[in-house]
Design a protein around this motif. Structure first.
Motif: not given
Length: 816
Positions: A120-137, A288-292
């Motif tokens: 579950m943590d890996e899935k949440l971290q992967q989603s968080y990473n995708e949103l964080l990358e999307f934000k920076m893109v 991102l805030s909710d996922l964090k």
């Protein structure tokens, strides 16, 4: 020599007497009996099922279960280490018994819970990473799309409509899918772009591949990401870069997409309209805030679970190690199906027999078994293992000897003498009482923090240094003693024991034209006279002193080794080795080098100017020539002829009699004659080899010839090898003098505080790292070689095997 038999036995001189016992254990009390023997740690079991594979043994399933539990415990340990938590040390009150089945169930539950949380943590971290990358893109790609923003003002109303019409779908459709639907036909001029993120280390190769694939028909822009991305697999932060590739044509787009997949780049659809980008950025930030928050709650829950596991993990690991060890020992026992019992064999010290029987009796009582455990001693043709009882002080010296080879059963142990000779020979090469005091402080520090350092996990170098703390202590004490003899304190002499017996004939003793020193008083009471330091005669005097001293120490230690070979032969009743090995060896060595040692001592005592080189050379070339002025005492000419004759006679004495006597004894034995058979080194082997090996006279003769040649040549080379004591002592003294005179005194001659401070710093650094570390290591290795080669080869075979009892204490001190 009968009085030697009345002397008390030494614990370290010869290994403990061992016995082989057979155990017949009922099945119901087998586990408890082996468990109690593991707590006792005084019996080494033999594997009676060596021909069976591990899967064919009786308790293979139990071992497999323990191995699976060990895997789960290692998984917990890795997770705790990955989370940055600390294992709780086992407490004395935690030694209560734990049921293995209950522990197996608990470990399975904990593993399942941790695996689910990790997924579950890996899935949440992967989603968080995708949103964080999307934000920076979104933020970085907007800088590359600024020229198109002037054409997007007319589409503001359309954006509002799209936001309201797609709000109903946002709950069921992911954000990236919505963006792909919105940006499908955003470009009206045929120029398209792909944006995303890639590892910063791959950017250069990625751009080169894009350029070659599209033949330069693309525009590549990239910018480093402001934040690092956490990799959920390795748990490390990764630096990434945002890229935007502009291209034209469908084929080029497909090629670029494949290259992005090959390089592991994550592509994200970015709208050209800045208003849409700002709206999407707000939505991304909200998610991102909710996922964090969710991630932090999940990590806190996992840390809580790992903390509760960590309190019991050390205890569980010890329990599983013990259970696995017990079942491994049970698998070494022979299972008798008809009698429903296990039969085992094992070596044990004679002194531990009563304690082993007591432990077996206690196991029978605790299991309420109707049949007791049968324990009886049996004879064996196999050579027993070697076991020395050591303390914290003697263990390091025993390990120095065992590194060369484990002593054969009941063989004389060199560690008894190594305790004194090893640190002393080290000090002869390292003699400086200033450096010895520095080593003494280090040894005292390690000994004073014994309990604290013992409980810590040390590095390889620190663990080796801590294990040899008592070796370091004696080396430092002997270095202080030899430094006082050499009269060197960081190469500086002191008038500690009185005034000098010499004075300079000229204005300065160091002048090249000076005549030298003249004796004006009584001899300096202890050690080297400090007046020799700095004089013209210093180097010749110290060279002569240390070279002759090295020969004396070498001949004395080699004689000790030959004398120990006599005690070995006498202990096993080998009269052949005494008559035809010990006697000619002691005669040959002392006829040459023992005589040289006597000449050195006589020359020191009489102050003679005789040339010992001339005496020894012409002892062989012209033994009947008159010595003349090189005569040290009356009768020396006759003595030299006698000693030379004994040395020549000792060679065939070692070579010829022993093989022929062995041949005669073997012939008489097979002819059935009732002669008393003398013990020999070849016949002192285990009886198994007596029945399987045939006597071959040519092999015995060649072996004896090799042994004779090795000893004769070795007597010369080994004596020369002890000259390393002189060489390293001189090198250490001269190097210390260079650092003192050319660094410390040279810098102190300037009237500048900075130069003086730098001189003290360089002197301290060179003393600590060059003299105290490198020179000490060099002297240690040379002392090790002198003991292994020059000393131990005179009597020590070192072809035994160490006693390795089944012990829980040894099991908990080693990693699985």
């Amino acid at each position: 020599m009968g009085y030697l038999d009345d002397l008390p036995s030494m614990d370290l001189m010869r290994s403990e007497k061992m016995m082989l016992a057979q155990l017949i254990i009922p099945v119901e009390s087998a586990y408890r009996a082996v468990f109690y023997l593991g707590q006792l740690g005084l019996i080494q079991f033999r594997d009676l099922n060596g021909k069976k594979s591990p899967f064919q043994r009786t308790f293979a399933n139990q071992v497999k279960r323990c191995a699976e539990m060990s895997r789960k415990l290692r998984f917990f340990q890795e997770q705790i280490h990955k989370a940055g938590l600390v294992l709780s040390p086992i407490q004395a009150s935690q030694s209560s018994h734990i049921d293995l089945k209950e522990l197996e169930v608990r470990l399975a539950e904990h593993e399942l819970e941790l695996v689910e949380m990790n997924v579950m943590d890996e899935k949440l971290q992967q989603s968080y990473n995708e949103l964080l990358e999307f934000k920076m893109v979104l933020l970085k790609a907007g800088d590359f799309l600024l020229p198109n923003e002037s054409n997007s003002a007319a589409r503001d109303t359309e954006l509002d409509d799209n936001i309201h019409t797609t709000s109903d779908q946002s709950d069921t459709v992911s954000l990236l899918e919505q963006l792909e639907m919105q940006s499908g036909s955003s470009n009206q001029y045929g120029v398209k772009f792909i944006s995303g993120m890639i590892c910063k280390s791959k950017v250069l190769n990625f751009e080169r591949m894009l350029f070659r694939t599209t033949r330069g028909n693309m525009l590549f822009n990239q910018a480093p990401a402001e934040e690092q991305i956490l990799d959920p697999v390795s748990n490390h932060m990764v630096e990434k870069a945002v890229f935007v590739v502009f291209f034209s044509g469908e084929q080029a787009g497909k090629k670029i997409a494949k290259i992005c997949d090959a390089f592991g780049a994550n592509c994200y659809p970015v709208p050209e309209d800045p208003i849409k980008r700002r709206q999407i950025t707000k939505e991304v930030l909200s998610r991102l805030s909710d996922l964090k928050t969710t991630l932090e709650a999940g990590l806190h829950h996992r840390d809580t679970a790992l903390t509760s596991i960590g309190f019991q993990l050390t205890k569980w690991m010890n329990v599983v190690k013990r259970e696995k060890a017990v079942y491994n020992i049970l698998n070494m026992l022979d299972f008798d199906v008809t009698k429903k019992c296990l039969v085992g064999e094992g070596w044990f010290p004679v002194s531990a027999k009563a304690r082993i029987q007591e432990a077996l009796q206690r196991a029978t009582i605790d299991c309420n078994s109707q049949v007791g455990i049968i324990f009886h001693v049996m004879d064996s043709l196999e050579s027993p293992p070697t076991y020395f009882r050591t303390s914290h002080f003697t263990r390091a010296y025993q390990e120095i000897v065992d590194a060369y080879g484990v002593a054969k059963y009941q063989e004389a142990n060199p560690a008894v003498y190594t305790i004194v000779t090893f640190p002393f020979l080290f000090a002869v090469m390292f003699g400086d009482w200033g450096h010895g005091i520095c080593l003494l402080f280090g040894a005292i520090f390690l000994i004073a923090r014994d309990k604290r350092l013992r409980s810590q996990k040390l590095g390889s170098f620190m663990e080796m240094l801590f294990g040899g703390r008592y070796v370091l202590l004696l080396m430092s004490l002997f270095s202080i003693y030899c430094g006082l003899v050499y009269n060197e304190f960081f190469s500086v002499p002191f008038h500690i024991f009185g005034h000098s017996a010499y004075k300079c004939r000229d204005s300065t003793c160091s002048d090249a034209r000076a005549v030298g020193l003249i004796k004006v008083g009584a001899t300096y009471p202890f050690g080297v006279d400090p007046r020799w330091r700095g004089s013209r005669s210093e180097l010749p005097f110290l060279n002569s002193l240390k070279m002759k001293m090295s020969i004396l120490f070498g001949v004395a230690q080699m004689n000790l080794g030959i004398i120990l070979s006599y005690f070995n032969a006498r202990y096993i009743g080998n009269s052949l080795d005494i008559k035809y090995q010990f006697v000619p060896q002691i005669l040959f060595l002392n006829s040459l080098f023992g005589y040289l040692s006597i000449l050195i001592i006589v020359k020191w005592c009489t102050g003679s100017q005789a040339d010992l080189y001339h005496v020894m050379i012409y002892m062989f070339l012209s033994p009947f020539q008159d010595l003349g002025e090189n005569r040290l005492f009356s009768g020396q000419d006759t003595l030299q002829v006698i000693l030379l004759f004994l040395a020549v006679v000792a060679v065939p004495w070692m070579l010829l009699p022993k093989p022929f006597i062995l041949k005669r004894l073997r012939t008489e034995r097979f002819q059935g004659r009732n002669y008393a058979i003398l013990g020999t080194s070849e016949e002192a082997k285990p009886p198994v080899q007596q029945h399987t090996e045939e006597f071959n006279f040519s092999e015995v003769f060649v072996h004896q010839m090799i042994h004779t040649i090795e000893f004769i040549l070795g007597s010369v080379s080994n004596t020369a090898s002890y000259l390393r004591l002189w060489a390293l002592s001189l090198a250490h003294s001269e190097l210390s003098t260079v650092f003192y005179e050319r660094v410390l005194l040279f810098s102190w001659g300037y009237d500048s505080f900075a130069i003086r401070l730098s001189g003290v710093a360089v002197f301290s650094f060179s003393t600590a790292f060059v003299l105290l570390m490198m020179e000490a290591l060099s002297a240690f290795l040379h002392a090790l070689r002198l003991h292994w080669v020059e000393f131990q080869n005179k009597f020590y075979s070192g072809d035994g095997y160490k006693f390795m009892p089944f012990s829980f204490h040894a099991l908990t001190n080693t990693d699985e």
